[in-house]
Design an enzyme around this catalytic site. Structure first.
Site, PDB file in Angstrom:
ATOM      1  N   SER A   1       0.869  -1.176   0.000  1.00 20.84           N
ATOM      2  CA  SER A   1       0.000   0.000   0.000  1.00 20.84           C
ATOM      3  C   SER A   1       0.906   1.225   0.000  1.00 20.84           C
ATOM      4  CB  SER A   1      -0.853   0.011   1.270  1.00 20.84           C
ATOM      5  OG  SER A   1      -1.453   1.280   1.438  1.00 20.84           O
TER       6      SER A   1
ATOM      7  N   TYR B   1      -1.800  -1.165  10.330  1.00 23.83           N
ATOM      8  CA  TYR B   1      -1.924  -1.447   8.888  1.00 23.83           C
ATOM      9  C   TYR B   1      -0.732  -0.860   8.123  1.00 23.83           C
ATOM     10  CZ  TYR B   1      -4.250  -1.702   4.274  1.00 23.83           C
ATOM     11  OH  TYR B   1      -4.565  -1.962   2.961  1.00 23.83           O
TER      12      TYR B   1
HETATM   13  P1  NAD Z   1     -11.516  -6.497   0.208  1.00 24.23           P
HETATM   14  O1  NAD Z   1     -11.870  -6.493   1.663  1.00 24.23           O
HETATM   15  O2  NAD Z   1     -12.571  -6.150  -0.781  1.00 24.23           O
HETATM   16  O3  NAD Z   1     -10.880  -7.903  -0.183  1.00 24.23           O
HETATM   17  C1  NAD Z   1     -10.097  -8.650   0.693  1.00 24.23           C
HETATM   18  C2  NAD Z   1     -10.517 -10.105   0.543  1.00 24.23           C
HETATM   19  O4  NAD Z   1      -9.656 -10.891   1.371  1.00 24.23           O
HETATM   20  C3  NAD Z   1     -11.955 -10.379   1.011  1.00 24.23           C
HETATM   21  O5  NAD Z   1     -12.682 -11.005  -0.028  1.00 24.23           O
HETATM   22  C4  NAD Z   1     -11.785 -11.293   2.217  1.00 24.23           C
HETATM   23  O6  NAD Z   1     -12.803 -12.298   2.325  1.00 24.23           O
HETATM   24  C5  NAD Z   1     -10.436 -11.932   1.927  1.00 24.23           C
HETATM   25  N1  NAD Z   1      -9.805 -12.433   3.154  1.00 24.23           N
HETATM   26  C6  NAD Z   1      -9.797 -11.867   4.385  1.00 24.23           C
HETATM   27  N2  NAD Z   1      -9.146 -12.659   5.255  1.00 24.23           N
HETATM   28  C7  NAD Z   1      -8.717 -13.734   4.553  1.00 24.23           C
HETATM   29  C8  NAD Z   1      -8.012 -14.904   4.896  1.00 24.23           C
HETATM   30  N3  NAD Z   1      -7.591 -15.124   6.151  1.00 24.23           N
HETATM   31  N4  NAD Z   1      -7.763 -15.825   3.934  1.00 24.23           N
HETATM   32  C9  NAD Z   1      -8.180 -15.613   2.660  1.00 24.23           C
HETATM   33  N5  NAD Z   1      -8.869 -14.537   2.265  1.00 24.23           N
HETATM   34  C10 NAD Z   1      -9.138 -13.601   3.207  1.00 24.23           C
HETATM   35  O7  NAD Z   1     -10.263  -5.505   0.090  1.00 24.23           O
HETATM   36  P2  NAD Z   1      -9.626  -4.806  -1.189  1.00 24.23           P
HETATM   37  O8  NAD Z   1      -9.872  -3.343  -1.040  1.00 24.23           O
HETATM   38  O9  NAD Z   1     -10.027  -5.494  -2.441  1.00 24.23           O
HETATM   39  O10 NAD Z   1      -8.066  -5.027  -0.884  1.00 24.23           O
HETATM   40  C11 NAD Z   1      -7.287  -6.027  -1.519  1.00 24.23           C
HETATM   41  C12 NAD Z   1      -5.838  -5.811  -1.110  1.00 24.23           C
HETATM   42  O11 NAD Z   1      -5.417  -4.495  -1.471  1.00 24.23           O
HETATM   43  C13 NAD Z   1      -5.599  -5.918   0.399  1.00 24.23           C
HETATM   44  O12 NAD Z   1      -4.334  -6.493   0.622  1.00 24.23           O
HETATM   45  C14 NAD Z   1      -5.601  -4.486   0.853  1.00 24.23           C
HETATM   46  O13 NAD Z   1      -4.894  -4.337   2.053  1.00 24.23           O
HETATM   47  C15 NAD Z   1      -4.897  -3.840  -0.331  1.00 24.23           C
HETATM   48  N6  NAD Z   1      -5.109  -2.404  -0.498  1.00 24.23           N
HETATM   49  C16 NAD Z   1      -6.356  -1.883  -0.645  1.00 24.23           C
HETATM   50  C17 NAD Z   1      -6.495  -0.505  -0.828  1.00 24.23           C
HETATM   51  C18 NAD Z   1      -7.849   0.132  -1.010  1.00 24.23           C
HETATM   52  O14 NAD Z   1      -7.917   1.362  -1.062  1.00 24.23           O
HETATM   53  N7  NAD Z   1      -8.914  -0.644  -1.112  1.00 24.23           N
HETATM   54  C19 NAD Z   1      -5.370   0.316  -0.859  1.00 24.23           C
HETATM   55  C20 NAD Z   1      -4.112  -0.253  -0.698  1.00 24.23           C
HETATM   56  C21 NAD Z   1      -3.996  -1.612  -0.533  1.00 24.23           C
END
Ligand code: NAD
Length: 275
Positions: A159, A172
């Site tokens: 991130s 985080y």
């Molecule tokens: P999201 O919550 O939509 O997706 C995360 C998925 O991970 C969910 O479907 C959840 O069921 C799954 N998950 C949670 N715990 C788990 C486990 N123990 N085993 C397997 N699956 C598991 O989130 P997102 O926004 O799509 O984020 C995806 C990635 O991008 C993450 O690593 C997040 O930290 C990163 N990220 C997101 C953003 C943002 O702005 N959304 C920014 C930077 C980084």
């Protein structure tokens, strides 16, 4: 022959978008998620659009669950060529209520209000486990079969808060810094066996997790939402589709001399000092 991609957390917003895009580009896609129904739904959508996907329940924090998932992937598609470690997220118990501590915060505060001194070790461990251990364990399970094969690579999801921590979310930010650091370490460690390791560092993407922090019920921006847009030179939040081009580049031969990089996809947020 088309390559097999395994994506964890692919029932979620960002990685389901990547799963669809990879399938459209000819990859066989294994959609892994803790939530079986979500994984199945994404895979079904891909197959209905003419792609080739399977949905697999897997917990990135349990080696046995990952080994079971690997068996399913091997059987359906053969060995994994590309692993995208997408499962990750934050937890309210690792989050402070205010960006800056002021002395008044420590007196007469209600239980809902969290200062640095109220951060809960369970919440912090949850965040470190999900983001860091949840990247390490799937790599142990899926990368072994990559050794000695051509064109294999790993993409982690860090991130932009790994470069400079964001206020309120120390756990985080630190956990994603660990993911970036691990990306570099593993890139070096795997450099002699032909496996490239890189990471995406998404900026602010409006998703279900952060929508209520960044927008109000009528769709306008909260104070934090406004601050983010002002700090983003390109003046908008990211769309999940903004991650596709970089992901396809890192998966393909176009990046065959690229390893150990963490690519910000943030509209310039990390580059801008605010002045
Ligand atoms: P999201 O919550 O939509 O997706 C995360 C998925 O991970 C969910 O479907 C959840 O069921 C799954 N998950 C949670 N715990 C788990 C486990 N123990 N085993 C397997 N699956 C598991 O989130 P997102 O926004 O799509 O984020 C995806 C990635 O991008 C993450 O690593 C997040 O930290 C990163 N990220 C997101 C953003 C943002 O702005 N959304 C920014 C930077 C980084």
């Amino acid at each position: 022959m088309s390559k097999t991609v395994v994506l964890t957390g692919a029932g979620g917003v960002l990685c389901s978008t990547l799963a669809h895009a990879l399938a459209k580009n000819g990859y066989k896609v294994a959609v892994l998620d803790l939530r079986e129904e979500a994984a199945e739904k994404v895979a079904k959508g891909i197959n209905q659009n003419g792609g080739n996907a399977i949905g697999v329940q897997a917990n990135v924090l349990e080696i046995k669950s990952l080994q079971r998932a690997k068996q399913q992937v091997d059987k359906a598609f053969g060995a994994c060529d590309i692993l995208i470690n997408g499962a990750g997220g934050n937890h309210p118990l690792g989050t402070t209520s205010n960006p800056f501590l002021v002395a008044e915060d420590l007196i007469n505060k209600n239980d809902e209000f969290k200062t640095f001194f109220d951060l809960d070790v369970n919440g912090i461990q949850f965040v470190f486990n999900l983001n860091f251990i949840g990247t390490l364990l799937p790599t142990q399970v899926f990368a072994k079969d990559m050794i000695g094969r051509e064109g294999c690579s790993i993409i982690n999801i860090s991130s932009m808060n790994a470069f400079t921590p964001l206020t309120k979310i120390p756990a985080y930010s630190a956990a994603k810094a660990a993911v970036s650091n691990f990306t570099q370490w593993l890139a070096v460690h795997f450099s002699k066996v032909g496996v490239r390791v890189n990471a995406l560092a998404p900026g602010f993407f409006l998703t279900d997790q952060n929508r209520s922090l960044l927008t109000t019920d009528d769709g306008s921006l909260t104070q934090r939402g406004n601050q983010i847009i002002e700090q983003t030179p390109m003046g908008r939040f990211g769309e999940p589709e903004d991650l596709i081009g970089t992901t396809l580049w890192l998966c393909g031969d176009g990046s065959k001399f690229v390893t150990g990089v963490v690519v910000p996809i943030d509209g310039g947020f990390a580059a801008y000092s605010g002045v």
